[in-house]
Enzyme design. Structure first.
Site, mmCIF file in Angstrom:
data_model
loop_
_atom_site.group_PDB
_atom_site.id
_atom_site.type_symbol
_atom_site.label_atom_id
_atom_site.label_comp_id
_atom_site.label_asym_id
_atom_site.label_seq_id
_atom_site.Cartn_x
_atom_site.Cartn_y
_atom_site.Cartn_z
ATOM 1 N N LYS A 27 44.429 48.602 22.656
ATOM 2 C CA LYS A 27 43.822 47.294 22.923
ATOM 3 C C LYS A 27 42.593 47.434 23.805
ATOM 4 O O LYS A 27 41.524 46.885 23.502
ATOM 5 C CB LYS A 27 44.846 46.378 23.628
ATOM 6 C CG LYS A 27 44.245 45.146 24.277
ATOM 7 C CD LYS A 27 45.308 44.229 24.837
ATOM 8 C CE LYS A 27 45.689 44.437 26.278
ATOM 9 N NZ LYS A 27 44.723 43.937 27.276
ATOM 10 N N ASN A 28 42.747 48.168 24.909
ATOM 11 C CA ASN A 28 41.680 48.171 25.913
ATOM 12 C C ASN A 28 40.508 49.084 25.552
ATOM 13 O O ASN A 28 39.556 49.198 26.323
ATOM 14 C CB ASN A 28 42.266 48.494 27.299
ATOM 15 C CG ASN A 28 43.115 47.329 27.804
ATOM 16 O OD1 ASN A 28 43.024 46.212 27.283
ATOM 17 N ND2 ASN A 28 43.962 47.584 28.789
ATOM 18 N N CYS A 124 32.754 28.848 40.460
ATOM 19 C CA CYS A 124 33.169 29.775 41.516
ATOM 20 C C CYS A 124 33.314 31.205 41.017
ATOM 21 O O CYS A 124 33.484 32.116 41.794
ATOM 22 C CB CYS A 124 34.472 29.309 42.138
ATOM 23 S SG CYS A 124 35.803 29.243 40.946
ATOM 24 N N ARG A 129 35.903 38.037 43.068
ATOM 25 C CA ARG A 129 36.022 39.493 43.056
ATOM 26 C C ARG A 129 36.292 40.045 41.668
ATOM 27 O O ARG A 129 36.118 41.227 41.426
ATOM 28 C CB ARG A 129 37.118 39.919 44.029
ATOM 29 C CG ARG A 129 38.446 39.257 43.836
ATOM 30 C CD ARG A 129 39.341 39.599 44.996
ATOM 31 N NE ARG A 129 39.665 41.001 44.996
ATOM 32 C CZ ARG A 129 40.786 41.484 44.460
ATOM 33 N NH1 ARG A 129 41.639 40.689 43.900
ATOM 34 N NH2 ARG A 129 41.027 42.777 44.484
ATOM 35 N N ASP A 312 49.440 48.484 34.362
ATOM 36 C CA ASP A 312 50.015 47.789 33.207
ATOM 37 C C ASP A 312 51.457 48.223 32.932
ATOM 38 O O ASP A 312 52.153 47.590 32.142
ATOM 39 C CB ASP A 312 49.161 48.032 31.954
ATOM 40 C CG ASP A 312 47.780 47.420 32.083
ATOM 41 O OD1 ASP A 312 47.606 46.534 32.938
ATOM 42 O OD2 ASP A 312 46.872 47.841 31.340
ATOM 43 N N ILE A 334 46.368 47.495 42.381
ATOM 44 C CA ILE A 334 45.183 47.138 41.575
ATOM 45 C C ILE A 334 44.980 45.621 41.528
ATOM 46 O O ILE A 334 43.882 45.124 41.729
ATOM 47 C CB ILE A 334 45.302 47.689 40.129
ATOM 48 C CG1 ILE A 334 45.621 49.191 40.134
ATOM 49 C CG2 ILE A 334 44.028 47.384 39.322
ATOM 50 C CD1 ILE A 334 44.515 50.091 40.611
ATOM 51 N N ARG A 404 49.609 38.983 22.685
ATOM 52 C CA ARG A 404 48.221 39.261 23.080
ATOM 53 C C ARG A 404 47.950 40.755 23.081
ATOM 54 O O ARG A 404 46.837 41.189 22.812
ATOM 55 C CB ARG A 404 47.949 38.751 24.509
ATOM 56 C CG ARG A 404 47.686 37.279 24.605
ATOM 57 C CD ARG A 404 47.194 36.909 25.992
ATOM 58 N NE ARG A 404 45.808 37.371 26.177
ATOM 59 C CZ ARG A 404 44.966 36.903 27.075
ATOM 60 N NH1 ARG A 404 45.350 35.948 27.890
ATOM 61 N NH2 ARG A 404 43.743 37.375 27.168
HETATM 62 N N1 EPU Z 1 37.437 43.959 40.355
HETATM 63 C C1 EPU Z 1 36.561 43.294 41.161
HETATM 64 N N2 EPU Z 1 35.331 42.975 40.663
HETATM 65 C C2 EPU Z 1 34.957 43.281 39.403
HETATM 66 C C3 EPU Z 1 35.851 43.966 38.563
HETATM 67 C C4 EPU Z 1 37.095 44.288 39.078
HETATM 68 O O1 EPU Z 1 36.859 43.011 42.286
HETATM 69 O O2 EPU Z 1 33.839 42.968 39.015
HETATM 70 C C5 EPU Z 1 38.766 44.270 40.857
HETATM 71 C C6 EPU Z 1 39.835 43.471 40.113
HETATM 72 O O3 EPU Z 1 40.025 42.228 40.689
HETATM 73 C C7 EPU Z 1 41.039 44.358 40.256
HETATM 74 C C8 EPU Z 1 40.447 45.763 40.256
HETATM 75 O O4 EPU Z 1 39.063 45.615 40.597
HETATM 76 O O5 EPU Z 1 41.662 44.108 41.470
HETATM 77 C C9 EPU Z 1 40.555 46.531 38.981
HETATM 78 O O6 EPU Z 1 40.019 45.778 37.911
HETATM 79 P P1 EPU Z 1 39.389 46.442 36.630
HETATM 80 O O7 EPU Z 1 38.008 45.913 36.485
HETATM 81 O O8 EPU Z 1 39.582 47.917 36.638
HETATM 82 O O9 EPU Z 1 40.300 45.818 35.518
HETATM 83 P P2 EPU Z 1 39.766 45.282 34.168
HETATM 84 O O10 EPU Z 1 38.761 46.221 33.638
HETATM 85 O O11 EPU Z 1 39.418 43.860 34.276
HETATM 86 C C10 EPU Z 1 41.318 46.588 32.579
HETATM 87 C C11 EPU Z 1 42.331 46.226 31.551
HETATM 88 C C12 EPU Z 1 43.579 45.715 32.238
HETATM 89 C C13 EPU Z 1 44.102 46.814 33.171
HETATM 90 C C14 EPU Z 1 43.007 47.219 34.169
HETATM 91 C C15 EPU Z 1 43.387 48.376 35.053
HETATM 92 C C16 EPU Z 1 40.935 45.546 29.712
HETATM 93 C C17 EPU Z 1 40.480 44.454 28.807
HETATM 94 N N3 EPU Z 1 41.775 45.203 30.671
HETATM 95 O O12 EPU Z 1 41.045 45.377 33.281
HETATM 96 O O13 EPU Z 1 44.507 45.461 31.230
HETATM 97 O O14 EPU Z 1 45.213 46.337 33.877
HETATM 98 O O15 EPU Z 1 41.809 47.594 33.454
HETATM 99 O O16 EPU Z 1 43.608 49.508 34.270
HETATM 100 O O17 EPU Z 1 40.549 46.689 29.538
HETATM 101 C C18 EPU Z 1 46.435 44.501 30.311
HETATM 102 O O18 EPU Z 1 46.171 45.186 29.301
HETATM 103 O O19 EPU Z 1 47.509 43.871 30.468
HETATM 104 C C19 EPU Z 1 45.435 44.445 31.358
HETATM 105 C C20 EPU Z 1 45.476 43.537 32.321
#
Ligand code: EPU
Length: 426
Positions: A27-28, A124, A129, A312, A334, A404
């Protein structure tokens, strides 16, 4: 946002699992590739091994909303994208408002149409973050980011290479900034990049398209902007989270399961933690055999970016901890508030205690069926796993949240001998 009727999962526990299951495409990785395919002005992108899940359907709808011609051949798990004519720079509220991965479409819209508008994400969000790394990165590349009452408008301005950094190694942030930099003239360096295997697969896909990216997997990525990217064919890597969920299903119910298309290397620390608990693995190329025939031992888990323990999988291992003899310690680092599972497991007879910023799982406790709530995707699948080990019937709703991220959960578990159905709520 469901596209079909409301559903729920009904699980009758007690059957050990036996047999073969096919791991879905990641998925990701697939979501990012769908967005990246819009960077190509010519030709048709063919993506294979695309998981048939609701999030992919949302990404397809979003691509179509901006003018791409997309066909998802679900039976073949193949997606064909023709992005030669993009017609709208607006990511509409009905999808973007609830699908965070919408932000991944911004680089293509900036490069192809000179601007992007994300509707319905609320004023907002810009400073929040969750997506600030993305917007700050776009701005450092030269884009003009304008936060309005109910939408964010980003204008390309004069995009050019720059030095970017991420405060933490954001998974999607890394991919999004690499995409944005791929067509920006000059050199971009990105410090503190994510190391997740999906990031490397997205880099491989972009590289096939003609992007010049080096340093993937090192935490420090360099991108040389190119003039254009072309449509290519790519097979999405296997979903390591889906694979680990089925490994944990075998651990939960007991028995022996063969996973087709799983890579133990992509499990990172998850492999060692499951082995410590008493789960046995054997690999034969891309075939992974998983067995659990003994009492589980308790475990300590702290989530962290790859190769650390994947956030995850924090919910599924919390469910597994209920069967272990002794107290397991789990700490999420995380995401805030990813402990919603604790209360649901307790409805099933578990003894899960949220203690400050950690969770203590006191096991073993016999689990019994109950009506429980899937607060989000991973809570939902963890409750289905708990149901496999529970006496009686467990009803998990809403089913949509599980759909999803995991394809055909009921039929794949049924193939292994479990009693799981997804049914429509009257
Ligand atoms: N964060 C920020 N600012 C940003 C981006 C992230 O503060 O601009 C923070 C987030 O709030 C979080 C942390 O950094 O606390 C990590 O977030 P990250 O950006 O790494 O997560 P993501 O890229 O939004 C992806 C996966 C998630 C998975 C995380 C961690 C996708 C679409 N989603 O999210 O997948 O948990 O990386 O590996 O790739 C899931 O599949 O259930 C899922 C939530």
């Amino acid at each position: 946002m469901t596209s079909g009727p409301e559903t729920r999962y009904r699980v009758r526990g007690g059957n050990p699992l036996q047999g073969t299951v096919f791991v879905q495409g990641a998925k990701n990785a697939a979501l990012k590739m769908i967005a990246a395919s819009l960077l190509a002005e010519k030709g048709r992108t063919v993506l294979r091994n695309v998981p048939v899940i609701e999030d992919v359907r949302r990404a397809v709808e979003l691509a179509q909303a901006v003018g791409a011609v997309v066909k998802f051949h679900e039976a073949e798990r193949t997606l064909v994208v023709d992005a030669s004519e993009l017609t709208s720079s607006v990511l509409p509220a009905d999808i973007a408002g609830r699908f965070r991965a919408s932000v991944l479409f911004v680089p293509a819209l900036l490069h192809r149409l000179g601007e992007a508008t994300i509707e319905g994400i609320g004023g907002c969000n810009l400073g929040s973050r969750l997506l600030d790394f993305h917007y700050r990165g776009f701005a450092r590349l030269g884009a003009i980011v304008d936060e309005q009452e109910t939408q964010i408008h980003i204008k390309a301005g004069h995009l050019r290479g720059a030095h970017l950094y991420l405060d933490t190694p954001s998974h999607t942030g890394t991919e999004n900034l690499i995409m944005a930099a791929s067509l920006a003239p000059g050199t971009t360096v990105i410090d503190n990049c994510a190391l997740e295997p999906e990031v490397l697969d997205v880099i491989a896909f972009l590289t096939k398209m003609g992007a010049r990216i080096s340093g993937g997997g090192t935490g420090f990525v360099t991108v040389q902007g190119v003039g254009e990217l072309t449509a290519v064919e790519h097979t999405v890597m296997a979903d390591r989270i889906d694979a680990a969920v089925f490994a944990m299903a075998a651990a939960m119910a007991g028995g022996e399961v063969t996973l087709v298309g799983a890579s133990l290397e992509d499990f990172g620390v998850v492999r060692w933690k499951l082995e410590q608990m008493g789960v046995e693995f054997a690999t034969h190329g891309a075939i992974l055999q998983v067995r659990r025939d003994r009492q589980l031992r308790p475990i300590n888990v702290i989530t962290s970016p790859f190769p650390g323990f994947a956030t995850d999988l924090q919910s599924p291992i919390m469910a597994l901890g209920c069967l272990a003899e002794g107290t397991s310690y789990i700490r999420e680092t995380i995401f805030d508030g990813r402990y919603m599972l604790a209360g649901e497991l307790n409805k099933m007879g578990a003894k899960v205690e949220v203690a400050g910023n950690a969770v203590l799982v006191h096991g073993p406790t016999p689990l019994h069926g109950a009506e429980v709530i899937a607060h989000e995707l991973r809570t939902g699948i963890a409750l289905v796993l708990a149901g496999l080990a529970a006496e009686g019937e467990t009803v998990v709703a809403p089913g949509y949240l599980i759909d999803r991220g995991h394809a055909s959960v009921a039929s794949r578990l049924t193939t292994l001998g479990a009693d799981v159905v997804e049914e429509i709520v009257d």
